[in-house]
Design a protein around this motif. Sequence first.
Motif, mmCIF file in Angstrom:
data_model
loop_
_atom_site.group_PDB
_atom_site.id
_atom_site.type_symbol
_atom_site.label_atom_id
_atom_site.label_comp_id
_atom_site.label_asym_id
_atom_site.label_seq_id
_atom_site.Cartn_x
_atom_site.Cartn_y
_atom_site.Cartn_z
ATOM 1 N N PHE A 192 -87.160 -2.035 18.560
ATOM 2 C CA PHE A 192 -86.873 -2.762 19.790
ATOM 3 C C PHE A 192 -85.382 -3.004 20.013
ATOM 4 N N ILE A 193 -84.520 -2.607 19.079
ATOM 5 C CA ILE A 193 -83.091 -2.830 19.267
ATOM 6 C C ILE A 193 -82.341 -1.524 19.033
ATOM 7 N N GLN A 194 -81.376 -1.252 19.894
ATOM 8 C CA GLN A 194 -80.653 0.018 19.856
ATOM 9 C C GLN A 194 -79.147 -0.231 19.837
ATOM 10 N N GLU A 195 -78.429 0.876 19.548
ATOM 11 C CA GLU A 195 -76.965 0.882 19.597
ATOM 12 C C GLU A 195 -76.372 -0.255 18.773
ATOM 13 N N THR A 196 -76.907 -0.465 17.594
ATOM 14 C CA THR A 196 -76.424 -1.560 16.749
ATOM 15 C C THR A 196 -75.143 -1.164 16.030
ATOM 16 N N ARG A 197 -74.306 -2.122 15.816
ATOM 17 C CA ARG A 197 -73.111 -1.976 15.005
ATOM 18 C C ARG A 197 -72.670 -3.356 14.543
ATOM 19 N N GLY A 198 -71.793 -3.366 13.590
ATOM 20 C CA GLY A 198 -71.355 -4.629 13.024
ATOM 21 C C GLY A 198 -71.341 -4.557 11.513
ATOM 22 N N ASN A 199 -71.258 -5.722 10.892
ATOM 23 C CA ASN A 199 -71.124 -5.774 9.439
ATOM 24 C C ASN A 199 -71.909 -6.973 8.898
ATOM 25 N N ALA A 200 -72.436 -6.826 7.683
ATOM 26 C CA ALA A 200 -73.118 -7.941 7.021
ATOM 27 C C ALA A 200 -72.574 -8.066 5.605
ATOM 28 N N GLU A 201 -72.243 -9.277 5.229
ATOM 29 C CA GLU A 201 -71.834 -9.553 3.850
ATOM 30 C C GLU A 201 -73.045 -10.101 3.098
ATOM 31 N N VAL A 202 -73.401 -9.463 1.995
ATOM 32 C CA VAL A 202 -74.614 -9.854 1.269
ATOM 33 C C VAL A 202 -74.241 -10.426 -0.096
ATOM 34 N N ASN A 203 -75.029 -11.396 -0.498
ATOM 35 C CA ASN A 203 -74.930 -11.984 -1.842
ATOM 36 C C ASN A 203 -76.359 -12.257 -2.284
ATOM 37 N N ILE A 204 -76.938 -11.317 -3.020
ATOM 38 C CA ILE A 204 -78.388 -11.321 -3.264
ATOM 39 C C ILE A 204 -78.667 -11.274 -4.763
ATOM 40 N N GLN A 205 -79.690 -11.997 -5.182
ATOM 41 C CA GLN A 205 -80.233 -11.873 -6.540
ATOM 42 C C GLN A 205 -81.547 -11.095 -6.449
ATOM 43 N N LEU A 206 -81.660 -10.101 -7.288
ATOM 44 C CA LEU A 206 -82.813 -9.206 -7.257
ATOM 45 C C LEU A 206 -83.600 -9.379 -8.544
#
Length: 411
Positions: free
Chosen positions: A347-361
């Motif tokens: 449902f979403i198109q033409e996405t761009r940008g950045n995400a900073e992740v801090n995850i424990q797996l």
Amino acid sequence: IELKGDLAINLERGRDDHYLPIRAMDLQLQKLDLSLLFPDPENSSVTGVIHGSVVLNPDDQLAPVETRLNTEQLSFGGIIASDFSLRGLLSSNAVSDLELTALIDSGFLTVRGNIPFHSNPDLKISGSGIPFKAIPVLEMAKSNGVFNLAAETVSDDNSSELMKFELASDEFSIGAETLPNFLVTGSLVKEDDLKVTWTSKWNESTFNSKGFLVFNDSMDCSFTANLDSFPLESAKMLSFKETISQLPFSGTATAESRVFGSLKNSETLQALIQVHNVDAFLDKRELVLLRPSQIILESGVLSISKSEIRSNEAVLQLGGSVDLDGLMDLDVNGDIDLGFVQKITGFIQETRGNAEVNIQLKGSVNDPDFSGTVFLQEFYGYIPMFNLWLEDYHGEINLSDKLAEVSYFEG
């Protein structure tokens, strides 16, 4: 030795109508116990039914005894030999003119020579076209191809070396990967326990290994292995762990390692692995190691130093531990390009940008648990259903117990 069946003794009349000593006999061998050489009960006996004859010379009781044995099938350590045949001359001090032949699957094995009772044997062993899959430990690794074998005993009674061998294959494969020129050379040595030493290589520089394995109760080993653009499909199969062998990754790795401990108890195995390069694919996503990494195996747990990995959409730092059953405790942080969002949502198109992740797996490889925070930065996208453009949005998403909670999303 356990014998079952009939023992037939044939007596023949001589010129003076007197019975001669035993002329011939048939034995049926049900089990031959070799536990003095191989302490593992599962691999310490030969089973099968052997028919044979021992022919005495009635004119010379000191002459060698002609011995012939044959069987349709023998099993030793999971290796099945068919059309087994043995012949030789048995005397009070040796078995001479020995000739043993057998089929190992579609391959052929021959042993020739002499076995003195008070000194080292003098034997030459040759094998041709023996399938790797006929050897149980290699069949588990889904190996294919055939090998030729050349070996001979060491006649020096003062040497601890019992036998030298060479195993060669023009084409050897593990899993889906096939490489030419597989070669193993080594020796069988008798010290406190029986030990095999080896040097091996696969496709010249793709794989090189050197080490030893002791045939004792714990199956102690020590070896080094160097990999140069080694196929990861083969590494998965060699792990003998179903959780690892089913992982959907492929590609190559360059590394060097040192391993020692007990093959019978993975908890005692220790290893130091220096990974210089990885160029892999996980679920069709490319993964490249940006700087060398170190992995330590101890007490059944792989500890991974801080590693930097680049994929199509991200540059991530990863560190932590994974045990041999696939249970994880990893920290993952870095930056993700949000252009991939349009590929996983409809449902979403033409996405761009950045995400900073801090995850424990945590959790298992097949059923992971995520926790941590994802910060959205300068996110852009278009939602056709509402004819809505999202411009320069920022947000925070908290992950916990397989749920995602949006703390804020504004722009």
